[in-house]
Design an enzyme around this catalytic site. Structure first.
Site, mmCIF file in Angstrom:
data_model
loop_
_atom_site.group_PDB
_atom_site.id
_atom_site.type_symbol
_atom_site.label_atom_id
_atom_site.label_comp_id
_atom_site.label_asym_id
_atom_site.label_seq_id
_atom_site.Cartn_x
_atom_site.Cartn_y
_atom_site.Cartn_z
ATOM 1 N N GLY A 125 -18.220 10.754 81.544
ATOM 2 C CA GLY A 125 -16.803 10.482 81.340
ATOM 3 C C GLY A 125 -15.937 11.155 82.394
ATOM 4 O O GLY A 125 -15.005 10.546 82.938
ATOM 5 N N ASN B 204 -9.664 12.798 71.287
ATOM 6 C CA ASN B 204 -10.898 13.446 70.866
ATOM 7 C C ASN B 204 -10.688 14.572 69.867
ATOM 8 O O ASN B 204 -11.617 14.969 69.178
ATOM 9 C CB ASN B 204 -11.656 13.993 72.092
ATOM 10 C CG ASN B 204 -10.770 14.812 72.995
ATOM 11 O OD1 ASN B 204 -9.668 14.397 73.338
ATOM 12 N ND2 ASN B 204 -11.225 15.979 73.384
ATOM 13 N N GLN C 12 -14.083 8.240 73.386
ATOM 14 C CA GLN C 12 -14.296 8.433 71.948
ATOM 15 C C GLN C 12 -14.418 7.123 71.176
ATOM 16 O O GLN C 12 -14.654 7.139 69.963
ATOM 17 C CB GLN C 12 -13.127 9.246 71.364
ATOM 18 C CG GLN C 12 -13.089 10.688 71.834
ATOM 19 C CD GLN C 12 -14.226 11.517 71.264
ATOM 20 O OE1 GLN C 12 -14.712 11.273 70.171
ATOM 21 N NE2 GLN C 12 -14.669 12.525 72.013
ATOM 22 N N SER D 122 -18.456 7.607 78.293
ATOM 23 C CA SER D 122 -19.476 8.645 78.468
ATOM 24 C C SER D 122 -20.648 8.302 77.558
ATOM 25 O O SER D 122 -20.474 8.190 76.332
ATOM 26 C CB SER D 122 -18.866 9.996 78.087
ATOM 27 O OG SER D 122 -19.869 10.973 78.054
ATOM 28 N N HIS E 299 -23.315 9.734 76.285
ATOM 29 C CA HIS E 299 -23.819 10.525 75.154
ATOM 30 C C HIS E 299 -22.912 10.444 73.930
ATOM 31 O O HIS E 299 -23.298 10.825 72.837
ATOM 32 C CB HIS E 299 -24.073 11.982 75.581
ATOM 33 C CG HIS E 299 -22.859 12.799 75.833
ATOM 34 N ND1 HIS E 299 -22.375 13.715 74.937
ATOM 35 C CD2 HIS E 299 -22.018 12.849 76.892
ATOM 36 C CE1 HIS E 299 -21.305 14.302 75.421
ATOM 37 N NE2 HIS E 299 -21.060 13.785 76.610
ATOM 38 N N CYS F 175 -11.109 29.801 74.761
ATOM 39 C CA CYS F 175 -11.150 31.256 74.621
ATOM 40 C C CYS F 175 -11.857 31.873 75.819
ATOM 41 O O CYS F 175 -12.912 31.408 76.219
ATOM 42 C CB CYS F 175 -11.924 31.567 73.348
ATOM 43 S SG CYS F 175 -11.599 33.171 72.706
HETATM 44 N N1 PLP Z 1 -12.699 12.190 77.574
HETATM 45 C C1 PLP Z 1 -12.828 12.468 76.271
HETATM 46 C C2 PLP Z 1 -11.842 11.882 75.306
HETATM 47 C C3 PLP Z 1 -13.879 13.266 75.812
HETATM 48 O O1 PLP Z 1 -13.984 13.528 74.513
HETATM 49 C C4 PLP Z 1 -14.800 13.780 76.765
HETATM 50 C C5 PLP Z 1 -15.898 14.645 76.348
HETATM 51 O O2 PLP Z 1 -15.941 15.161 75.268
HETATM 52 C C6 PLP Z 1 -14.628 13.461 78.117
HETATM 53 C C7 PLP Z 1 -13.565 12.672 78.486
HETATM 54 C C8 PLP Z 1 -15.560 13.969 79.180
HETATM 55 O O3 PLP Z 1 -16.801 13.298 79.131
HETATM 56 P P1 PLP Z 1 -18.093 13.907 79.820
HETATM 57 O O4 PLP Z 1 -18.404 15.166 79.102
HETATM 58 O O5 PLP Z 1 -19.144 12.859 79.693
HETATM 59 O O6 PLP Z 1 -17.793 14.173 81.239
#
Ligand code: PLP
Length: 418
Positions: free
Chosen positions: A49, A131, A165, A185, A187, A311
Site C-alpha cells: 500500500g 483504517n 481497507q 495492499s 495482506h 509512542c
Molecule cells: N493505507 C491504509 C489505509 C492502511 O491501513 C495501510 C496499512 O495498514 C496502508 C495504507 C499501508 O499499507 P502497507 O503496509 O501495505 O504499505
C-alpha cells in the site's frame, strides 16, 4: 508457493521458466483487473500500500506540474501516514496542499471538497475507508464534484483513493468510484505481505518513482515479486466471493462486541463511525487509561488489538484521526481499535468480553494519574493536521506529573492547556 520453489523463473527471462513466470504474472494482472473493473494494462504490482500510494501521489503530481497544469493538491487530514507523509514531501517540493477536516463521525464532506477545488488543483487523494474508525468516504460524490468542476472550467484534476481497507467489505469498481488511481495492499485481503496493487487509469499523467528496467509497462522498474503477485490475484478474487454475507455476519458480531463492551464497562465511548462505516471495525475510548497499556494487557491474554497513538521513548502522540474528529485528548489517548476478520468467530467475541473489563480496570489503576497529568480544555482541537504531541519529561514515570502538552513548534495547541 511453487513460484518460490520449482517455478522460480524470472519473468524477464526468455527461457521456458521465465515465460512460465510471465504467464503467471499476466494471469494475476487479468484477475486483479477483472476484480476492479479495469483493463489489465491499468494494473501495476507494487511492494504494498505504501508504495502504491507514494507512486500515485508523487508520480501524478509531478507529471501534472511538469505539464504546466498546476501545483495544488487536496487531501484529508485523516489519511494514513503513507498518504500524509507523501503529500508533506510534495509540499517540500513546492506543491500547495489543502487538508480537509472531517465530521465527528470521521467523514470528509464532498461539499467541502468541491469548495476546495481551484484552477491550480491537479490532484486529489481521499481514502475510501479510514483504517482507524472505519468511516467510508464519499468517493463517488467527490469524483462527481471533480467532473462538474472540470466541465465548467475544462480543467483536469486526477483523483486517487487509498482503498487499502476496502477489499472484502466494499465494492472496488473503479468506474463506479470514478477514480483515476487506486491503491491496495495485498495482506489486507488475505494475500502476502509486501505486495500491493496500483490501479492507474489509462492516460493518467504519471512519472514513475522507480527507474531501471522496463517492467510493469515502464511504470515500475524492478524484477517482479512473482509469488507475491500470484498470491495477490488469488486473494483479491477470493475476497470478493461471499462479500454480502460476510458483511452482514461480521457487522452483527461487531455490534454484539460493541454492545457487550458498553454494557460491561463504565466510561467507554464508541469513537465516531456508526453509519457509512466498515462492518469490521470498532474503535472505543476507555476514559482514564493509556491505550498501549491496555493493548499490552490484552496481548498477554492472546487478544490482538491496536492503538492509534504513536509512542516513542520521549513523546507520545494520540491518533491524528481521532484528533481531527474532535475527540477530546483524554479520550484519544485511551482509545483502542478492534478489527474483525473473515475468520473471527462468536467465541472470539465472548473471549474478548470475558477479559476486557478486568484489563480495563487494571489499565485504569496503572494510569490513575493521567487525569492530573494532562489537563484538557473542553474545546477540542479540530484544526486539520494540528500536532498534539505529549512530551515525556520523565521516562520512568509514564503518567507522572511530568507529562506536558506541546506541539511540534513547541507551542501549546489551540484548545489544550498545559
Ligand atoms: N493505507 C491504509 C489505509 C492502511 O491501513 C495501510 C496499512 O495498514 C496502508 C495504507 C499501508 O499499507 P502497507 O503496509 O501495505 O504499505
Amino acid at each position: 508457493m511453487p513460484f518460490l520453489g520449482e517455478r522460480f523463473g524470472n519473468p524477464s527471462g526468455l527461457y521456458a521458466f521465465g515465460r512460465e513466470a510471465q504467464a503467471a504474472v499476466d494471469g494475476a494482472r487479468a484477475t486483479v483487473a477483472n476484480c476492479l473493473n479495469a483493463r489489465p494494462s491499468e494494473v501495476l504490482f507494487t511492494s504494498g500500500g505504501t508504495e502504491s500510494i507514494n507512486s500515485a501521489l508523487v508520480g501524478i503530481a509531478y507529471a501534472m506540474r511538469r505539464a504546466g497544469a498546476g501545483n495544488h493538491i487536496i487531501t484529508s487530514a485523516i489519511e494514513h501516514h503513507a498518504g500524509l507523509h507523501a503529500v508533506q514531501f510534495l509540499e517540500e517540493l513546492g506543491f500547495e496542499i489543502t487538508y480537509l477536516g472531517c465530521s465527528d463521525s470521521g467523514h470528509v464532506s464532498a461539499e467541502e471538497f468541491a469548495a476546495a477545488l481551484r484552477p491550480q488543483t491537479v490532484l486529489a487523494s481521499v481514502m475510501l475507508a479510514n483504517n482507524e474508525v472505519g468511516a467510508v468516504q464519499p468517493i463517488a460524490d467527490i469524483a462527481e464534484a471533480i467532473r462538474d468542476y472540470a466541465a465548467r472550467r475544462s480543467h483536469r484534476v486526477m483523483l486517487h483513493t487509498d482503498a487499502v481497507q476496502a477489499p472484502g467489505w466494499l465494492p472496488l469498481d473503479v468506474h463506479a468510484l470514478g477514480v483515476d488511481a487506486l491503491s491496495l495492499s495485498s495482506h489486507k485481503f488475505g494475500g502476502p505481505k509486501g505486495s500491493g496493487v496500483l490501479f492507474l487509469r489509462r492516460a493518467t499523467p504519471f512519472q514513475p518513482l522507480l527507474h531501471g528496467g522496463g517492467q510493469e509497462m515502464q511504470k515500475r522498474a524492478g524484477t517482479e515479486n512473482v509469488a507475491g503477485i500470484v498470491g495477490t490475484g488469488v486473494a483479491l478474487e477470493l475476497s470478493l466471493q461471499g462479500q454480502a454475507d460476510r458483511r452482514v455476519r461480521v457487522r452483527a458480531m461487531r455490534d454484539r462486541l460493541r454492545d457487550g463492551i458498553l454494557a460491561r464497562i463504565p466510561a467507554a465511548t464508541v469513537n465516531g463511525c456508526q453509519v457509512d462505516c466498515l462492518p469490521n471495525n470498532l474503535n472505543i475510548a476507555f476514559d482514564g487509561i493509556e491505550s498501549d497499556a491496555l493493548v499490552a494487557g490484552l496481548d498477554e491474554r492472546g487478544i490482538a488489538a491496536s492503538s492509534g497513538s504513536a509512542c516513542s521513548s520521549s513523546t507520545w502522540e494520540p491518533s491524528h484521526v481521532l484528533m481531527a474528529m474532535g475527540v477530546p485528548i483524554r479520550r484519544a489517548v485511551g482509545s483502542v481499535r478492534f478489527s474483525l476478520g473473515e475468520s473471527t468467530t462468536d467465541e472470539d467475541m465472548e473471549a474478548v468480553l470475558a477479559v476486557l473489563p478486568e484489563e480495563v480496570r487494571r489499565a485504569r489503576g496503572g494510569s490513575s494519574r493521567l487525569a492530573s497529568a494532562v489537563k484538557v480544555a473542553d474545546q477540542p482541537n479540530t484544526a486539520p493536521l494540528a500536532s498534539h504531541r505529549l512530551e515525556r519529561r520523565d521516562m520512568d514515570s509514564l503518567f507522572g506529573e511530568e507529562w506536558v502538552l506541546g506541539s511540534e513548534s513547541g507551542q501549546v495547541p489551540r484548545g489544550l492547556t498545559p
